[in-house]
Design an enzyme around this catalytic site. Structure first.
Site, PDB file in Angstrom:
ATOM      1  N   SER A  78       0.805  -1.235   0.000  1.00 54.28           N
ATOM      2  CA  SER A  78       0.000   0.000   0.000  1.00 54.28           C
ATOM      3  C   SER A  78       0.830   1.273   0.000  1.00 54.28           C
ATOM      4  CB  SER A  78      -0.942   0.011   1.205  1.00 54.28           C
ATOM      5  OG  SER A  78      -0.226   0.148   2.413  1.00 54.28           O
ATOM      6  N   LYS A 123       0.623   4.677   6.829  1.00 55.51           N
ATOM      7  CA  LYS A 123       0.037   5.486   5.749  1.00 55.51           C
ATOM      8  C   LYS A 123       0.665   6.880   5.777  1.00 55.51           C
ATOM      9  CE  LYS A 123      -2.995   2.190   4.889  1.00 55.51           C
ATOM     10  NZ  LYS A 123      -2.876   1.344   3.691  1.00 55.51           N
TER      11      LYS A 123
END
Length: 241
Positions: A78, A123
Site C-alpha cells: 500500500s 500510511k
C-alpha cells in the site's frame, strides 16, 4: 645515635599522612562494596559476567523499543513504491511528544483497532484537524484547503490520486491518511462510512517512520515531501475556494 635517628626518620616518613589515611579509608570501602555487589550478582546469575552483560543489553534494547524507537515491517504494497513489502522502517515514537503533532506528508504508523482493523498500519498523512480535503479537481489532483497537491513525487507510477471521490473536513484531533499506492491501499477513503468516518485519532499514532533500515541496499531517511508546503492552514480566508 645517628643511625637510630635515620631509622626513626625513615619510619616516620613511610607512614601515610592523616589526609591520605582518610582518603584511603573513605574510597576503599565504597569501591570494594561496588565490586562485591557486582561479584555477588555475577555469582548468582548463571553464566556470570557474560549473562549479566547480555541482560543489561537486552534491557537497554527493550527500553529503547518501548519509549524511543520501534522497528516496523511493511506488510503490504500500500505504500509502494517508496516502501516495499518486507522493508523494515524505524518508527520514531518521540516525534509527536512534547507538544509536536503530525504534519501533512508525514508517514505514520498507527493502531487501527476500531477504525481500520485489529492491526498496526502505515500510511501518509494527507489532512490534519480542520483541513478540507477534496478529490478530485478538474486536473485530477487532491486539494487541501483549496490548494492542489502535486503527489507525483511519491505516488505509485500509473496511479491516480483517487478513483473514489471524497469531500471531507477532518475533525480536530484526527488525521486523514492515504497509501501512496492508491490502487492497492485500504485507507481513509474506504472507511468514510465506518465509525470515525475513516479518520485516525492522533492519540492512536504510534510514531513517525523516519528511516528504512532494511534491506541495507534500500536503506534511506524518509523525508516529508515538499508537495504540502504551500497548503494554507485550515480556516484561512479563501482556503475552501
Amino acid at each position: 645515635m645517628d643511625t637510630e635517628a635515620q631509622h626513626t626518620e625513615r619510619d616516620r616518613s613511610s607512614r601515610p599522612s592523616d589526609s591520605e589515611e582518610t582518603t584511603s579509608d573513605s574510597a576503599g570501602p565504597e569501591g570494594r562494596s561496588r565490586f562485591v555487589l557486582v561479584s555477588r550478582v555475577t555469582d548468582w546469575v548463571p553464566g556470570g559476567r557474560i549473562t549479566l552483560t547480555l541482560l543489561v543489553c537486552l534491557l537497554f534494547l527493550l527500553s529503547l523499543s518501548t519509549f524511543v524507537l520501534r522497528p516496523f515491517q511493511i506488510p503490504s504494497g500500500s505504500m509502494e513504491q517508496g516502501l516495499r513489502v518486507g522493508d523494515r522502517v524505524l518508527v520514531n515514537k518521540l516525534a509527536y511528544r512534547f507538544g509536536a503533532a503530525p504534519q501533512r506528508g508525514d508517514i505514520v504508523v498507527f493502531d487501527g483497532t476500531g477504525y481500520f482493523g485489529h492491526a498496526d498500519y502505515i500510511k501518509r498523512v494527507v489532512g490534519v484537524g480542520g483541513d478540507h480535503v477534496v478529490c478530485c479537481d478538474r486536473e485530477g489532483r487532491i486539494r487541501v484547503n483549496g490548494r492542489p497537491v502535486d503527489e507525483s513525487g511519491f505516488l505509485y507510477p500509473g496511479d491516480s490520486p483517487s478513483t473514489v471521490p471524497f469531500d471531507v473536513v477532518v475533525p480536530g484531533g484526527t488525521l486523514f491518511v492515504l497509501g501512496d499506492h492508491r490502487s492497492d491501499s485500504s485507507d481513509s477513503r474506504d472507511h468514510l462510512g465506518s465509525p470515525g468516518g475513516g479518520m485516525i485519532p492522533v492519540g492512536d499514532v504510534i510514531g513517525r517512520a523516519d528511516w528504512i533500515i532494511w534491506p541495507f541496499g534500500h536503506a534511506t531517511r524518509l523525508h516529508r515531501p515538499d508537495a504540502y508546503a504551500r497548503v494554507p492552514a485550515a480556516g484561512r480566508a479563501g482556503a475552501h475556494g
